[in-house]
Scaffold this active site. Sequence first.
Site, short mmCIF file in Angstrom:
data_model
loop_
_atom_site.label_atom_id
_atom_site.label_comp_id
_atom_site.label_asym_id
_atom_site.label_seq_id
_atom_site.Cartn_x
_atom_site.Cartn_y
_atom_site.Cartn_z
N GLU A 141 -14.31 -8.97 12.65
CA GLU A 141 -14.65 -9.28 11.26
C GLU A 141 -15.33 -10.65 11.21
O GLU A 141 -14.83 -11.61 11.80
CB GLU A 141 -13.33 -9.28 10.47
CG GLU A 141 -13.33 -10.00 9.17
CD GLU A 141 -11.91 -10.16 8.60
OE1 GLU A 141 -11.02 -9.34 8.92
OE2 GLU A 141 -11.69 -11.12 7.84
N ASN A 188 -5.08 -10.39 0.84
CA ASN A 188 -5.95 -10.03 1.95
C ASN A 188 -7.43 -10.16 1.60
O ASN A 188 -7.79 -10.45 0.46
CB ASN A 188 -5.58 -8.65 2.53
CG ASN A 188 -5.83 -7.50 1.58
OD1 ASN A 188 -6.78 -7.53 0.80
ND2 ASN A 188 -4.99 -6.49 1.66
N GLY A 189 -8.26 -9.95 2.64
CA GLY A 189 -9.70 -10.11 2.48
C GLY A 189 -10.40 -8.92 1.89
O GLY A 189 -11.63 -8.91 1.78
N ASN A 196 -9.48 -3.16 10.29
CA ASN A 196 -8.53 -3.70 9.31
C ASN A 196 -7.72 -2.53 8.75
O ASN A 196 -8.28 -1.47 8.45
CB ASN A 196 -9.29 -4.41 8.20
CG ASN A 196 -10.36 -5.32 8.76
OD1 ASN A 196 -11.29 -4.86 9.40
ND2 ASN A 196 -10.21 -6.60 8.57
N HIS A 256 -2.34 -8.45 10.75
CA HIS A 256 -2.27 -6.99 10.76
C HIS A 256 -1.03 -6.47 11.48
O HIS A 256 -1.14 -5.74 12.47
CB HIS A 256 -3.52 -6.40 11.44
CG HIS A 256 -4.81 -6.74 10.75
ND1 HIS A 256 -6.04 -6.53 11.32
CD2 HIS A 256 -5.05 -7.25 9.52
CE1 HIS A 256 -7.00 -6.92 10.48
NE2 HIS A 256 -6.42 -7.37 9.37
N GLY A 282 2.94 0.33 6.78
CA GLY A 282 2.29 0.03 8.05
C GLY A 282 3.19 0.16 9.26
O GLY A 282 2.69 0.18 10.39
N PHE A 302 -5.57 -1.52 6.01
CA PHE A 302 -4.95 -0.98 4.80
C PHE A 302 -5.48 0.39 4.36
O PHE A 302 -4.75 1.13 3.70
CB PHE A 302 -4.89 -2.00 3.65
CG PHE A 302 -6.15 -2.37 2.93
CD1 PHE A 302 -6.93 -1.44 2.26
CD2 PHE A 302 -6.53 -3.71 2.84
CE1 PHE A 302 -8.06 -1.80 1.56
CE2 PHE A 302 -7.67 -4.09 2.15
CZ PHE A 302 -8.44 -3.12 1.52
N TYR A 323 0.82 -1.23 0.00
CA TYR A 323 0.00 0.00 0.00
C TYR A 323 0.85 1.27 0.00
O TYR A 323 0.64 2.17 -0.82
CB TYR A 323 -0.99 -0.02 1.18
CG TYR A 323 -2.02 -1.10 0.95
CD1 TYR A 323 -3.16 -0.84 0.21
CD2 TYR A 323 -1.81 -2.40 1.42
CE1 TYR A 323 -4.08 -1.84 -0.06
CE2 TYR A 323 -2.73 -3.41 1.16
CZ TYR A 323 -3.85 -3.12 0.41
OH TYR A 323 -4.75 -4.12 0.13
N GLY A 324 1.81 1.35 0.96
CA GLY A 324 2.62 2.57 1.05
C GLY A 324 3.42 2.79 -0.23
O GLY A 324 3.48 3.91 -0.77
N GLY A 327 0.48 -7.02 0.32
CA GLY A 327 -0.63 -7.63 1.03
C GLY A 327 -1.95 -7.58 0.27
O GLY A 327 -2.85 -8.37 0.55
P1 FAE Z 1 2.73 -4.78 2.45
O1 FAE Z 1 1.42 -4.73 1.78
O2 FAE Z 1 3.06 -5.99 3.28
O3 FAE Z 1 3.85 -4.59 1.33
C1 FAE Z 1 5.22 -4.69 1.61
C2 FAE Z 1 5.91 -5.30 0.40
O4 FAE Z 1 7.33 -5.17 0.57
C3 FAE Z 1 5.61 -6.79 0.21
O5 FAE Z 1 5.18 -7.00 -1.11
C4 FAE Z 1 6.97 -7.45 0.48
O6 FAE Z 1 7.17 -8.62 -0.30
C5 FAE Z 1 7.96 -6.37 0.12
N1 FAE Z 1 9.24 -6.47 0.82
C6 FAE Z 1 9.44 -6.76 2.12
N2 FAE Z 1 10.78 -6.73 2.42
C7 FAE Z 1 11.40 -6.43 1.23
C8 FAE Z 1 12.78 -6.26 0.89
N3 FAE Z 1 13.76 -6.40 1.81
N4 FAE Z 1 13.08 -5.99 -0.39
C9 FAE Z 1 12.10 -5.84 -1.32
N5 FAE Z 1 10.78 -5.99 -1.03
C10 FAE Z 1 10.44 -6.27 0.24
O7 FAE Z 1 2.97 -3.52 3.39
N6 FAE Z 1 -6.07 -5.47 5.82
C11 FAE Z 1 -7.24 -4.85 5.59
O8 FAE Z 1 -7.32 -3.62 5.72
N7 FAE Z 1 -8.35 -5.56 5.20
C12 FAE Z 1 -8.34 -6.92 5.08
O9 FAE Z 1 -9.35 -7.52 4.72
C13 FAE Z 1 -7.12 -7.60 5.35
N8 FAE Z 1 -7.03 -8.96 5.26
C14 FAE Z 1 -5.81 -9.57 5.39
C15 FAE Z 1 -5.70 -10.94 5.16
C16 FAE Z 1 -4.46 -11.55 5.17
C17 FAE Z 1 -4.35 -13.02 4.93
C18 FAE Z 1 -3.29 -10.77 5.42
C19 FAE Z 1 -1.92 -11.40 5.43
C20 FAE Z 1 -3.38 -9.41 5.65
C21 FAE Z 1 -4.63 -8.80 5.65
N9 FAE Z 1 -4.76 -7.43 5.84
C22 FAE Z 1 -5.96 -6.82 5.67
C23 FAE Z 1 -3.58 -6.60 6.20
C24 FAE Z 1 -3.03 -5.79 5.02
O10 FAE Z 1 -2.89 -6.59 3.88
C25 FAE Z 1 -1.67 -5.18 5.43
O11 FAE Z 1 -1.90 -4.37 6.57
C26 FAE Z 1 -1.07 -4.35 4.33
O12 FAE Z 1 -0.80 -5.13 3.19
C27 FAE Z 1 0.22 -3.69 4.80
O13 FAE Z 1 0.60 -2.74 3.82
P2 FAE Z 1 2.09 -2.23 3.73
O14 FAE Z 1 2.18 -1.23 2.63
O15 FAE Z 1 2.55 -1.82 5.09
#
Ligand code: FAE
Length: 515
Positions: free
Chosen positions: A370, A130-131, A493, A455, A483, A495, A31-32, A126
Amino acid sequence: MSSRATARAATAQHAISSGDHVPVLIIGSGYGGAVAALRLTRAGISTAMVEMGQSWTTPGSDGKIFCNMLSPDDRSYWFKTKTEQPISYFLGFPIDKSISPSYAGVLDAEDFPAMRVYQGRGVGGGSLVNGGMAVTPKRTYFEEILPSVNSDEMYNTYFPRANTGLGANNIDQTWFATCDCYQFTRVSQTTANNAGYSTVFVPNVYDFNYMKQEDANQVPRSALASEVIYGNNYGKKSLDKTYLAAAAATGKLSISPLHKVTGIAPAAGSGYTVTMTQIDTAGNTVASKTVTADRVILAAGSVGTSKLLVAMKALGKLPNLPSAVGTGWGNNGNVMVGRAGLAPTGQVQSGMPCMGIDNWADSNGPVFAEIAPVPANFDLSINLYLAITKNPNRATLTFNSSTGGVDLNWQSAWSQPSIDAASRVFDAINSKAGTIYRTDLFGVYKTWGDNFCYHALGGCVLNQATDNYGRLPGYPGLYVMDGSLIPGSTGVNPFVTITAIAERNIEEIIATDLA
Ligand code: FAE
């Protein structure tokens, strides 16, 4: 398998090269990172993004990009030979399945001693797994967790902007009232309401019109075909279809998948030297690269960004980072629980939740639960919940010089406040409905799924480890944008909160630092 690997590798053909110098490098494509990429490229700034996971664009031999939850294969997990499902037991027996070969799958289950952190891996982070629940936090709670942020601006400008960018939409409540695929939600809703708890519909980024067509058998099924945590083949507006697609359309974004950043240090003169390892989908190292960037945006997620910064500080690469880096990590109070429902919950369940039990106003222990599906394709009469609670405990990430890794010191006992708050709600619902807890889903006689989270938040908290816009003090041009900025909890939740804060911060950074 081999044809899929070859086809996917081709998507990395515009990979960043060793020796490249770029104006802005974004680490991570969740997201970020996606928000930063769109706003920077729209401002005319050439932007390079590196992502450790793969670009999920090429179908496998079954014609699908992603596998479903009933037949997980190598695409499901990030380098595992066995699934590590959130519900890993049934009737007390382990139900994880062997998967092979070890492969750059879409869902990572990253294990720390007392906490498994689920994260998406791939272009879109994510959003791929995610959901899709797109929930704007309650304003009073947002003001409590991030008092340094102007909430008028957030609620008038950045939350609406985030929801538009994400493509959040609402379910047709008339359809909801009768469709088979949300019977499980209606059963939960009735039992919650009967016990005096209110329920709220929540928006989602899954296209509810598409889901209706799935239900009518007019289009290929995804949410109604047990597709969620290993990816959705249709219907979901993940970031690769929204923010990242729009950023790519500017012609100013390059994305290098399967590139994992391993080091960041100030470059001679100005800017930063960033080291990274390129792997193939089998995990073999393809190349080690060093690039320089005038500005670096860490968007690797709460755990990814915190691990990088904690390690760089300890190894003397970024020694002047504040001591708050690595602190303030929380699991958004996540605990999962199942109830054995008396009423049938339906054979086909939509994988996309659309409702929550809202007991956040309870000062004895706020809970937003949820109503989660069990997309097993037969009626198990289980009501499942991911409860988000106000858990005050916070963990710290520290560098471990003997392993060279980063540890997270979350303790099992720290989940107790979450269990206590959630039990108050579900004890009351069970008592009124004459139902009981399932004790067979998270272990043998284990009621609460309290040792994993979806989360992860915090580790590099806004206005503590960074300034009020995500700038890392002492390191001009180094930013955090994910995050890890959110202080361990957002009450819903997360995101939408992450996206809106990123919208706010990148606007300020473009206007002030890049003008
Ligand atoms: P994120 O989306 O995790 O992105 C970080 C990215 O950086 C990833 O693609 C990594 O692979 C990549 N990365 C990490 N380290 C490195 C590195 N060293 N070099 C290069 N790339 C790297 O971060 N949230 C909701 O609001 N609603 C939902 O329904 C919901 N359901 C979920 C269900 C599941 C199963 C999961 C796992 C999470 C869920 N979440 C939900 C949480 C949400 O997906 C999560 O808070 C966000 O994706 C976090 O966003 P960020 O941008 O922090």
